[in-house]
Design an enzyme around this catalytic site. Sequence first.
Site, PDB file in Angstrom:
ATOM      1  N   HIS A   1       0.830  -1.206   0.000  1.00 19.00           N
ATOM      2  CA  HIS A   1       0.000   0.000   0.000  1.00 19.00           C
ATOM      3  C   HIS A   1       0.870   1.264   0.000  1.00 19.00           C
ATOM      4  O   HIS A   1       1.651   1.461   0.931  1.00 19.00           O
ATOM      5  CB  HIS A   1      -0.881  -0.040   1.254  1.00 19.00           C
ATOM      6  CG  HIS A   1      -1.788   1.119   1.412  1.00 19.00           C
ATOM      7  ND1 HIS A   1      -1.749   1.951   2.505  1.00 19.00           N
ATOM      8  CD2 HIS A   1      -2.778   1.586   0.609  1.00 19.00           C
ATOM      9  CE1 HIS A   1      -2.688   2.867   2.381  1.00 19.00           C
ATOM     10  NE2 HIS A   1      -3.324   2.674   1.246  1.00 19.00           N
ATOM     11  N   ARG A   2       0.752   2.056  -1.051  1.00 15.89           N
ATOM     12  CA  ARG A   2       1.601   3.251  -1.261  1.00 15.89           C
ATOM     13  C   ARG A   2       3.077   2.837  -1.313  1.00 15.89           C
ATOM     14  O   ARG A   2       3.958   3.555  -0.846  1.00 15.89           O
ATOM     15  CB  ARG A   2       1.388   4.304  -0.171  1.00 15.89           C
ATOM     16  CG  ARG A   2      -0.076   4.647   0.083  1.00 15.89           C
ATOM     17  CD  ARG A   2      -0.269   5.708   1.154  1.00 15.89           C
ATOM     18  NE  ARG A   2      -1.666   5.771   1.579  1.00 15.89           N
ATOM     19  CZ  ARG A   2      -2.130   6.476   2.592  1.00 15.89           C
ATOM     20  NH1 ARG A   2      -1.300   7.219   3.305  1.00 15.89           N
ATOM     21  NH2 ARG A   2      -3.404   6.478   2.920  1.00 15.89           N
TER      22      ARG A   2
ATOM     23  N   GLU B   1       0.424  -0.632  -4.779  1.00 16.46           N
ATOM     24  CA  GLU B   1      -0.596   0.395  -5.007  1.00 16.46           C
ATOM     25  C   GLU B   1       0.068   1.738  -4.781  1.00 16.46           C
ATOM     26  O   GLU B   1       0.936   1.863  -3.898  1.00 16.46           O
ATOM     27  CB  GLU B   1      -1.740   0.208  -4.000  1.00 16.46           C
ATOM     28  CG  GLU B   1      -2.919   1.165  -4.190  1.00 16.46           C
ATOM     29  CD  GLU B   1      -2.935   2.367  -3.248  1.00 16.46           C
ATOM     30  OE1 GLU B   1      -3.921   3.104  -3.255  1.00 16.46           O
ATOM     31  OE2 GLU B   1      -1.943   2.592  -2.509  1.00 16.46           O
TER      32      GLU B   1
ATOM     33  N   ASP C   1      -0.832   6.312  -5.286  1.00 19.00           N
ATOM     34  CA  ASP C   1      -1.842   7.348  -5.547  1.00 19.00           C
ATOM     35  C   ASP C   1      -1.293   8.376  -6.531  1.00 19.00           C
ATOM     36  O   ASP C   1      -0.148   8.818  -6.391  1.00 19.00           O
ATOM     37  CB  ASP C   1      -2.190   8.075  -4.246  1.00 19.00           C
ATOM     38  CG  ASP C   1      -2.596   7.107  -3.152  1.00 19.00           C
ATOM     39  OD1 ASP C   1      -3.632   6.461  -3.302  1.00 19.00           O
ATOM     40  OD2 ASP C   1      -1.845   6.997  -2.150  1.00 19.00           O
TER      41      ASP C   1
ATOM     42  N   HIS D   1      -0.442  11.265  -1.922  1.00 21.45           N
ATOM     43  CA  HIS D   1      -1.755  10.883  -1.375  1.00 21.45           C
ATOM     44  C   HIS D   1      -2.615  12.097  -1.026  1.00 21.45           C
ATOM     45  O   HIS D   1      -3.755  12.216  -1.467  1.00 21.45           O
ATOM     46  CB  HIS D   1      -1.567  10.016  -0.128  1.00 21.45           C
ATOM     47  CG  HIS D   1      -2.862   9.581   0.477  1.00 21.45           C
ATOM     48  ND1 HIS D   1      -3.566  10.354   1.386  1.00 21.45           N
ATOM     49  CD2 HIS D   1      -3.608   8.465   0.285  1.00 21.45           C
ATOM     50  CE1 HIS D   1      -4.683   9.719   1.729  1.00 21.45           C
ATOM     51  NE2 HIS D   1      -4.735   8.573   1.075  1.00 21.45           N
TER      52      HIS D   1
ATOM     53  N   GLU E   1      -4.047   4.140  -8.207  1.00 18.89           N
ATOM     54  CA  GLU E   1      -5.245   4.837  -7.718  1.00 18.89           C
ATOM     55  C   GLU E   1      -5.237   6.280  -8.213  1.00 18.89           C
ATOM     56  O   GLU E   1      -4.318   7.045  -7.905  1.00 18.89           O
ATOM     57  CB  GLU E   1      -5.321   4.819  -6.190  1.00 18.89           C
ATOM     58  CG  GLU E   1      -6.590   5.548  -5.744  1.00 18.89           C
ATOM     59  CD  GLU E   1      -6.746   5.739  -4.243  1.00 18.89           C
ATOM     60  OE1 GLU E   1      -6.068   5.054  -3.454  1.00 18.89           O
ATOM     61  OE2 GLU E   1      -7.557   6.614  -3.885  1.00 18.89           O
TER      62      GLU E   1
ATOM     63  N   LYS F   1      -6.254   9.771  -7.707  1.00 17.15           N
ATOM     64  CA  LYS F   1      -6.619  10.496  -6.480  1.00 17.15           C
ATOM     65  C   LYS F   1      -6.684  11.978  -6.825  1.00 17.15           C
ATOM     66  O   LYS F   1      -5.809  12.758  -6.440  1.00 17.15           O
ATOM     67  CB  LYS F   1      -5.518  10.211  -5.460  1.00 17.15           C
ATOM     68  CG  LYS F   1      -5.759  10.580  -4.047  1.00 17.15           C
ATOM     69  CD  LYS F   1      -6.635   9.607  -3.376  1.00 17.15           C
ATOM     70  CE  LYS F   1      -6.145   9.102  -2.070  1.00 17.15           C
ATOM     71  NZ  LYS F   1      -7.078   8.103  -1.513  1.00 17.15           N
TER      72      LYS F   1
ATOM     73  N   ASP G   1       0.534  -1.902   4.512  1.00 16.80           N
ATOM     74  CA  ASP G   1       1.789  -1.139   4.595  1.00 16.80           C
ATOM     75  C   ASP G   1       2.956  -2.073   4.905  1.00 16.80           C
ATOM     76  O   ASP G   1       4.105  -1.671   4.822  1.00 16.80           O
ATOM     77  CB  ASP G   1       1.690  -0.088   5.713  1.00 16.80           C
ATOM     78  CG  ASP G   1       0.509   0.860   5.540  1.00 16.80           C
ATOM     79  OD1 ASP G   1       0.072   1.054   4.390  1.00 16.80           O
ATOM     80  OD2 ASP G   1       0.027   1.408   6.561  1.00 16.80           O
TER      81      ASP G   1
HETATM   82  O1  G3P Z   1      -6.406   1.814  -2.835  1.00 17.82           O
HETATM   83  C1  G3P Z   1      -6.597   1.428  -1.514  1.00 17.82           C
HETATM   84  C2  G3P Z   1      -6.345   2.569  -0.567  1.00 17.82           C
HETATM   85  O2  G3P Z   1      -5.132   3.181  -0.918  1.00 17.82           O
HETATM   86  C3  G3P Z   1      -7.438   3.594  -0.590  1.00 17.82           C
HETATM   87  O3  G3P Z   1      -7.301   4.566   0.383  1.00 17.82           O
HETATM   88  O4  G3P Z   1      -6.631   6.741   1.295  1.00 17.82           O
HETATM   89  O5  G3P Z   1      -5.005   4.861   1.312  1.00 17.82           O
HETATM   90  O6  G3P Z   1      -5.609   5.979  -0.823  1.00 17.82           O
HETATM   91  P1  G3P Z   1      -6.066   5.570   0.536  1.00 17.82           P
HETATM   92 MG    MG Z   2      -4.493   4.781  -2.269  1.00 18.26          MG
END
Ligand code: G3P
Ligand code: MG
Length: 256
Positions: free
Chosen positions: A14-15, A41, A43, A56, A116, A118, A238
């Site tokens: 994540h990120r 993933e 943003d 993000h 993603e 964003k 994470d």
């Molecule tokens: O894509 C999953 C997750 O990243 C969505 O929420 O706020 O972490 O971008 P956020």
């Molecule tokens: Mg995200």
Amino acid sequence: MRTLDDRLAPVIAHRGASADAPENTLAALRAAAAAGATWVEFDVKLSRDGHCILLHDDLLNRTTDGRGEAAHYDLDELRRLDAGGWFGHRFRGELVPTLQEALALCVELDLDINLEIKPCRGRQHETAISVVKELHQHWPGDRPWPLISSFAIASLEEVRKLAPEMPHGLLIGRPTRRALGMLDRLACSTLHCDAKWASAELVRHLTESGRPLLCYTVNDASRALRLLEMGVRAVFTDRPQMVAEALAARDARQGQ
Ligand code: G3P
Ligand code: MG
């Protein structure tokens, strides 16, 4: 070419591996690969002058040494910021990456991507248009397209219109009936929801239309295992190494 469902891995960094390196930086993508992740993933939003960058928050304050709205700065100004020092001394000098750099690094590291979109306020269409354009320009033709996702319906509509060949998923907090009703209209391949709303019933419902469920953000290994056992196809975490090790230990116990 394998289907998206076949390609998906149960663990998505994540990120990037954002517990080990500053989120949404090239260092976080490298850390994800080093942790053994095969999917990341990140943003994507736009600079004032329309370049796709990894970030993000709408504001620069939390993850860079800049201040204020990212959308108020051109790319060359954003590139003078430090996006790593806030996380740890050794990451000082990390830049806010461009999407183009992130794509190239993922190809080099053989990482699959959930991109993603964003968008900053009011830029849902323009951000999706730029993302699609950059993918068309820079993504190698011999690799499967990244999986695109967004909370922004207008961005998904744009992806659907401009690049129906790119798999895309609806990002949602709570999967309400209304949200589920949008999956067909938006031609979504996946649903991504907050892990606290995952249920076996939701998995069953989505399976009927062949859509995998992906859940964010799960930093507790036993919770990740429970979700995956329930039929959730992937968890965003994470801490990809910790979750992958828990999965491997479970498989070893089960003699797989
Ligand atoms: O894509 C999953 C997750 O990243 C969505 O929420 O706020 O972490 O971008 P956020
Ligand atoms: Mg995200």
